[in-house]
Design an enzyme around this catalytic site. Sequence first.
Site, PDB file in Angstrom:
ATOM      1  N   TYR A  74       0.279  -0.921  -0.109  1.00  0.00           N
ATOM      2  CA  TYR A  74       0.328   0.312  -0.604  1.00  0.00           C
ATOM      3  C   TYR A  74       0.560   1.387   0.188  1.00  0.00           C
ATOM      4  CZ  TYR A  74      -3.382   3.401   1.090  1.00  0.00           C
ATOM      5  OH  TYR A  74      -4.437   4.449   2.120  1.00  0.00           O
ATOM      6  N   LYS A  87     -12.069   0.135   5.625  1.00  0.00           N
ATOM      7  CA  LYS A  87     -12.374  -0.146   3.971  1.00  0.00           C
ATOM      8  C   LYS A  87     -13.904  -0.990   4.029  1.00  0.00           C
ATOM      9  CE  LYS A  87      -8.901   1.836   2.208  1.00  0.00           C
ATOM     10  NZ  LYS A  87      -7.751   1.864   1.964  1.00  0.00           N
TER      11      LYS A  87
HETATM   12  C1  LIG Z   1      -6.800   2.202   2.669  1.00  0.00           C
HETATM   13  C2  LIG Z   1      -5.518   0.801   3.486  1.00  0.00           C
HETATM   14  C3  LIG Z   1      -4.754   1.370   4.111  1.00  0.00           C
HETATM   15  C4  LIG Z   1      -4.867   2.604   4.792  1.00  0.00           C
HETATM   16  O1  LIG Z   1      -5.595   2.566   5.477  1.00  0.00           O
HETATM   17  P1  LIG Z   1      -6.451   4.343   6.468  1.00  0.00           P
HETATM   18  O2  LIG Z   1      -8.210   4.087   7.250  1.00  0.00           O
HETATM   19  O3  LIG Z   1      -6.602   4.929   4.693  1.00  0.00           O
HETATM   20  O4  LIG Z   1      -4.864   5.188   6.727  1.00  0.00           O
HETATM   21  C5  LIG Z   1      -3.577   0.512   4.672  1.00  0.00           C
HETATM   22  N1  LIG Z   1      -3.496  -0.617   3.653  1.00  0.00           N
HETATM   23  C6  LIG Z   1      -4.533  -1.039   2.837  1.00  0.00           C
HETATM   24  C7  LIG Z   1      -4.137  -2.423   1.624  1.00  0.00           C
HETATM   25  C8  LIG Z   1      -5.437  -0.026   2.600  1.00  0.00           C
HETATM   26  O5  LIG Z   1      -6.241  -1.291   1.801  1.00  0.00           O
END
Ligand SMILES: *Cc1c(COP(=O)(O)O)cnc(C)c1O
Length: 379
Positions: A106, A203
């Site tokens: 990421y 997510k």
């Molecule tokens: C979005 C995401 C993150 C970071 O998370 P946030 O809640 O945006 O800080 C880390 N790893 C993956 C795979 C992501 O999709």
Amino acid sequence: MRIETLAAHAGLANDTATGAVVPPIHLSTTFERSADGSFPHGYSYTRSDNPNRAALEQCLCELEAGASWREAGLSAVTFASGMAAIMSVFQALNPGDHVVAPTDAYYGTSVLLRDTFTRWGLQVSFVDMADLTCVRAALLPNTRLVWVETPSNPLLKITDIAGVSRIAHEVGALCVCDNTWATPVLQRPIALGADMVMHSTTKYLNGHGDVLGGAIIGPTQLPIIERVRQLQRTGGAVPSPFDCWLVLRGLRTLPYRMRAHSDSAFAIARFLAGHPSVRATHYPGLESHPGHAIAARQMALFGGMLSFQVGGGAQQALGVAARLRVVTRATSLGSPESLIEHRASVEGPTTTTPQDLLRLSVGLEHVDDLLEDLDQALA
Ligand SMILES: *Cc1c(COP(=O)(O)O)cnc(C)c1O
């Protein structure tokens, strides 16, 4: 109990004051002491702990461990964002420690390791995690942690979690898996040998695109879990009670949402793979995907994320995105509405992502509406 039942019930303790079935939101930052100075309910101050956060953390442990969560003895530590959760893991290491991370981690994880933690004295090697020979070759005597993210962003590369865990353990390093894309419904890294799991609850776990959050889950006995807990409480990057309440509400439907996201993504991947205007489709469910066999072994379903290349360059990809009517042009993933993004634009001039690539988070719309939308945009 099966994961649907755990998700429906976990963290529910009927409110003894009112009998409310859905837990109330405890906004109070402070909790009263008894005359003898003790805290009769275990809560003292919301940065240290809060009933809504405790309920969410319990639910996350149950989902990540499955039916055996009590025996597994897991602890979850939740944060105000996924990045705050990731930050706590690297802050729990010592200067001079070596971390192995994937080249396609990421983007925020890579930036954090490169720009912040190398200045703090962490040594970092980025490798192709899909190739176990590269992982083994990157290990040093001071390697303390191997970071895994599978499926990866944005090419949906698959890492063999059991294989990397074994290699990490041979040199006494921890294996930590960012399980954001798969969720515990599709993939249980700890059961496969990983030591800890990280989630951006922003997510799929929350699943409604309306709260930011993160979590670290691992065995209560693991010393690093206790350090991460200390960083949560003293560093203070904690989720608010309302954030916790929202994520817990989202989790109730996670198993059903993941099935729908995955089924639709598979249908769209097949459609794109057979479309004359699409040069390449990246989805681990496709037999042509290089990680398909490992994905089939370690995932229950192949997930709701895919990417595809339309040929030409950025203009061709942006043109397809511009013509979509149902799919929304926005970053992030795991929401009810489908989201499409040109990753190369987001990642800037240093990106290695192909310019003609679009990443699609397949939402919960009817799959035929999505197929028709993609068809007219690609025509
Ligand atoms: C979005 C995401 C993150 C970071 O998370 P946030 O809640 O945006 O800080 C880390 N790893 C993956 C795979 C992501 O999709």
